[in-house]
Design a protein around this motif. Structure first.
Motif, PDB file in Angstrom:
ATOM      1  N   ALA A   1       0.812  -1.222   0.000  1.00 48.46           N
ATOM      2  CA  ALA A   1       0.000   0.000   0.000  1.00 48.46           C
ATOM      3  C   ALA A   1       0.844   1.270   0.000  1.00 48.46           C
ATOM      4  O   ALA A   1       0.444   2.284  -0.571  1.00 48.46           O
ATOM      5  CB  ALA A   1      -0.946   0.015   1.191  1.00 48.46           C
ATOM      6  N   THR A   2       2.010   1.222   0.607  1.00 54.08           N
ATOM      7  CA  THR A   2       2.824   2.427   0.793  1.00 54.08           C
ATOM      8  C   THR A   2       3.148   3.166  -0.508  1.00 54.08           C
ATOM      9  O   THR A   2       3.016   4.393  -0.556  1.00 54.08           O
ATOM     10  CB  THR A   2       4.108   2.096   1.570  1.00 54.08           C
TER      11      THR A   2
ATOM     12  N   TYR B   1       0.111   5.090  -1.424  1.00 56.22           N
ATOM     13  CA  TYR B   1      -0.147   6.143  -0.440  1.00 56.22           C
ATOM     14  C   TYR B   1       0.728   7.366  -0.732  1.00 56.22           C
ATOM     15  O   TYR B   1       0.241   8.502  -0.749  1.00 56.22           O
ATOM     16  CB  TYR B   1       0.124   5.598   0.968  1.00 56.22           C
TER      17      TYR B   1
ATOM     18  N   PHE C   1      -6.158   1.683  -1.945  1.00 55.55           N
ATOM     19  CA  PHE C   1      -5.051   2.639  -2.068  1.00 55.55           C
ATOM     20  C   PHE C   1      -4.744   2.916  -3.535  1.00 55.55           C
ATOM     21  O   PHE C   1      -4.480   4.052  -3.916  1.00 55.55           O
ATOM     22  CB  PHE C   1      -3.806   2.107  -1.346  1.00 55.55           C
TER      23      PHE C   1
ATOM     24  N   GLU D   1      -7.418   5.165  -4.991  1.00 57.49           N
ATOM     25  CA  GLU D   1      -7.266   6.532  -4.480  1.00 57.49           C
ATOM     26  C   GLU D   1      -6.166   7.268  -5.248  1.00 57.49           C
ATOM     27  O   GLU D   1      -6.345   8.416  -5.658  1.00 57.49           O
ATOM     28  CB  GLU D   1      -6.941   6.503  -2.993  1.00 57.49           C
TER      29      GLU D   1
END
Length: 130
Positions: free
Chosen positions: A21-22, A25, A75, A78
């Motif tokens: 996910a990082t 993000y 994520f 987004e």
């Protein structure tokens, strides 16, 4: 100040979902700051771009209440909503047996090492690697 960011995603392996996910993000955060963002996926990370894979991965490692858990797909979506462009490395697709026709609709296309290196050599771009 450079307002363009190229992110190399190579260690976000679907076998280690807590690492996946990082990159999305950080991409979304930069794009929210009006930075032009491109993500380049290589190695096993290209598997995150296969339709349906990111929906099966949870970023939190399971230590959070079920109702609060977020999938890696959340994520990814987004970042895409903020305008992040995502590219799959053709060599990595081939190496991991991924058919380009199975890639998510959020994927902008295919671009490999030469495209990312071009960004790193351009003074108008900054880079991150995950």
């Amino acid at each position: 100040m450079a307002e363009r960011l190229a992110i190399l995603v190579w260690a976000a392996d679907p076998a280690a979902p807590h690492l996946c996910a990082t990159p999305f993000y950080f991409a979304a955060a930069a794009a929210a700051m009006d930075v032009e963002v491109e993500m380049y996926f290589t190695a096993r990370s290209v598997e995150l771009l296969v339709d349906g894979v990111a929906e099966t991965l949870y970023a939190d490692g399971g230590g959070v209440a079920e109702t609060e858990r977020r999938t890696v797909a959340g994520f990814l979506r987004e970042a895409h909503r903020f305008g992040v462009r995502m590219y799959a490395c053709p060599a990595a697709l081939q190496a991991h047996g991924v058919n380009a026709a199975t890639l998510r609709t959020e994927v902008s296309g295919q671009a490999g090492a030469a495209a990312f290196i071009g960004r790193t050599l351009d003074a108008g771009w900054r880079t991150l690697s995950f």
